[in-house]
Design an enzyme around this catalytic site. Structure first.
Site, short mmCIF file in Angstrom:
data_model
loop_
_atom_site.label_atom_id
_atom_site.label_comp_id
_atom_site.label_asym_id
_atom_site.label_seq_id
_atom_site.Cartn_x
_atom_site.Cartn_y
_atom_site.Cartn_z
N ASN A 123 0.84 -1.20 0.00
CA ASN A 123 0.00 0.00 0.00
C ASN A 123 0.87 1.25 0.00
O ASN A 123 0.52 2.28 0.55
CB ASN A 123 -0.98 0.01 1.17
N ASP A 156 -11.66 0.22 6.13
CA ASP A 156 -10.47 -0.58 5.79
C ASP A 156 -10.81 -2.06 5.72
O ASP A 156 -10.37 -2.77 4.80
CB ASP A 156 -9.38 -0.37 6.85
#
Length: 436
Positions: free
Chosen positions: A107, A181
């Protein structure tokens, strides 16, 4: 011994190898999903570690050198390697790990990836069978393509969650941290599994991208379409389109949620349930079309409020169950933590910390009949498995010591942290098989 060896070939992804360079929540949680399917996970951290390791005190959890409940949430069943990717040798070691992997999950921002040579064009050229996966805050194109993002801003704020969830004319909602998330993590895991299937068919890798903003838009699909047909959000519970899909307060000051989508079919039943037989077949209220035409949702809601307020919650739940009306108490987290339904179905699992005692931790929701409830091994300190994986790459002890002295790798030199496998409630009771 690596965690992978301890799991003894468990799961549909046994034999699949994932290298992870991820921090915080959405991306590491994606890899946790894969870990609970049996994949071998090599989590590569900086010397400071995943920044999620800093979050415990903000949640009221004082951390120890070997235990961290906040990092456990996203990092079960992983192997822990620590490299300095700012060094040439550190990058070389990472490339050696990636060379033997099926998936590289990250990420990182695109600029940083390009600087390190970990971007998709570079790695796919070097490893054409690699699945390269990136979790992003926003999409790959447009004004925010290179902006940093967390679920609070990408998912909750821009994704419309904070603005559409609260009661109308109140302050924006503040969802629990990382709510978005974890939703995005399941989506990314699905994307990776699709790429794995294609790789098994063709031998080719692929690029898989998910972003938090898109995840929120997908989840808000019904509301976004309804908005275009005049259903404005946020809504007041006094004017919801279907009064039978709403919350009501009971005599003991608790909240009941009912969901009966077929208003016309169940109108008479609902009137009988709340003791308003006088309103059975009432032409002003008995069809949703009439209620909508007359804009009288609030009138029906007032009638239901006046009915539900005369009995306590548990009595209503019993009555509604007899009438087969889908209903539940509106839970808070305190209710969920005490709910046996969550434990018997392994949505929550009890783990034991040396420093903190017994606590409940969430599990990933996917289950396979052939494998049962997954094993759960908690996280390890930074660099716990570095030496083991370097040995596997052909480095000897002297070379590893030299690399550590040069600031290329970090190894764990503290006490051993046992690979305790925590079982589900039913496994612990001998009611379900441990298939690992």
């Amino acid at each position: 011994m690596s965690v992978t060896e301890k799991l003894n070939g468990y799961g549909p992804l046994a034999g699949i190898k994932v290298v992870e360079v991820c921090t915080y929540v959405a991306a590491p949680a994606t890899v946790r999903v894969l870990s609970e399917m049996g994949a071998e996970i090599i989590k590569v951290e900086s010397f400071a570690g995943d920044t999620q390791r800093t979050q415990g005190p903000g949640f009221g959890c004082e951390l120890t050198e070997t235990e961290d409940p906040t990092i456990d949430l996203n990092n079960t069943n992983k192997n822990w390697v620590s490299l300095n990717l700012k060094t040439e040798e550190g990058l070389t070691i990472l490339k050696k790990l990636i060379a033997d992997a099926d998936v590289f999950m990250n990420n990182m921002r695109t600029g940083a990836l390009e600087k390190l040579g970990l971007d998709y064009p570079t790695l796919s050229k070097e490893f054409p069978n690699l699945i390269w996966a990136q979790m992003r805050g926003y999409g790959e194109f447009g004004e925010f393509a290179h902006s940093p993002g967390y679920d609070a801003v990408c998912w909750a704020a821009r994704g419309g969650v904070s603005g559409t969830f609260p009661e109308k004319d109140t302050a924006p909602a503040i969802p629990p941290q990382a709510f978005g998330d974890y939703n995005a993590a399941i989506m990314m895991a699905a994307g990776i599994l699709g790429a794995l299937v294609n790789k098994l068919r063709t031998g080719r890798g692929d690029k898989v991208v998910v972003n938090l903003y898109h995840a929120a838009i997908w989840a808000g699909g019904i509301g976004l379409v309804a908005q275009q047909f005049g259903a404005d959000y946020p809504k007041s519970r006094k004017s919801v389109p279907n009064p039978f899909n709403n919350t009501y307060k009971t005599a003991d000051n608790k909240w009941l949620y009912i969901c009966q989508p077929e208003y016309n079919r169940y109108y008479n039943d609902m009137m009988k349930i709340i003791g308003r037989d006088d309103l059975v077949d009432n032409p002003a209220y008995c069809t949703i079309e009439t209620v909508k035409q007359n804009d009288s949702q609030h009138e029906v809601i007032n009638i239901l409020e006046d009915g539900f307020v005369h009995k306590e919650l548990e009595e209503w739940l019993s009555i509604l169950a007899e009438w087969q009306v889908p209903s539940q108490k509106v839970f808070r987290f305190t209710d969920i933590l005490k709910d046996d339904e969550a434990y018997v179905n392994d949505a929550l699992r009890k783990v034991e910390y040396n420093a903190f005692g017994e606590h409940a931790i969430t599990t990933t929701p996917i289950r396979y009949a052939n494998f049962g409830d997954p094993p759960m091994i908690l996280s390890k300190p930074i660099g716990y498995h570095t030496a083991e994986y370097l040995h596997g790459l052909g480095y000897d002890d002297e070379q590893i010591d030299a690399l550590e002295e040069q600031g290329v790798v970090k190894c764990w030199h503290g006490e051993d942290v046992p690979d305790v496998i925590f079982k589900s409630q039913r496994q612990a009771a001998g009611e379900a098989e441990c298939k690992w």
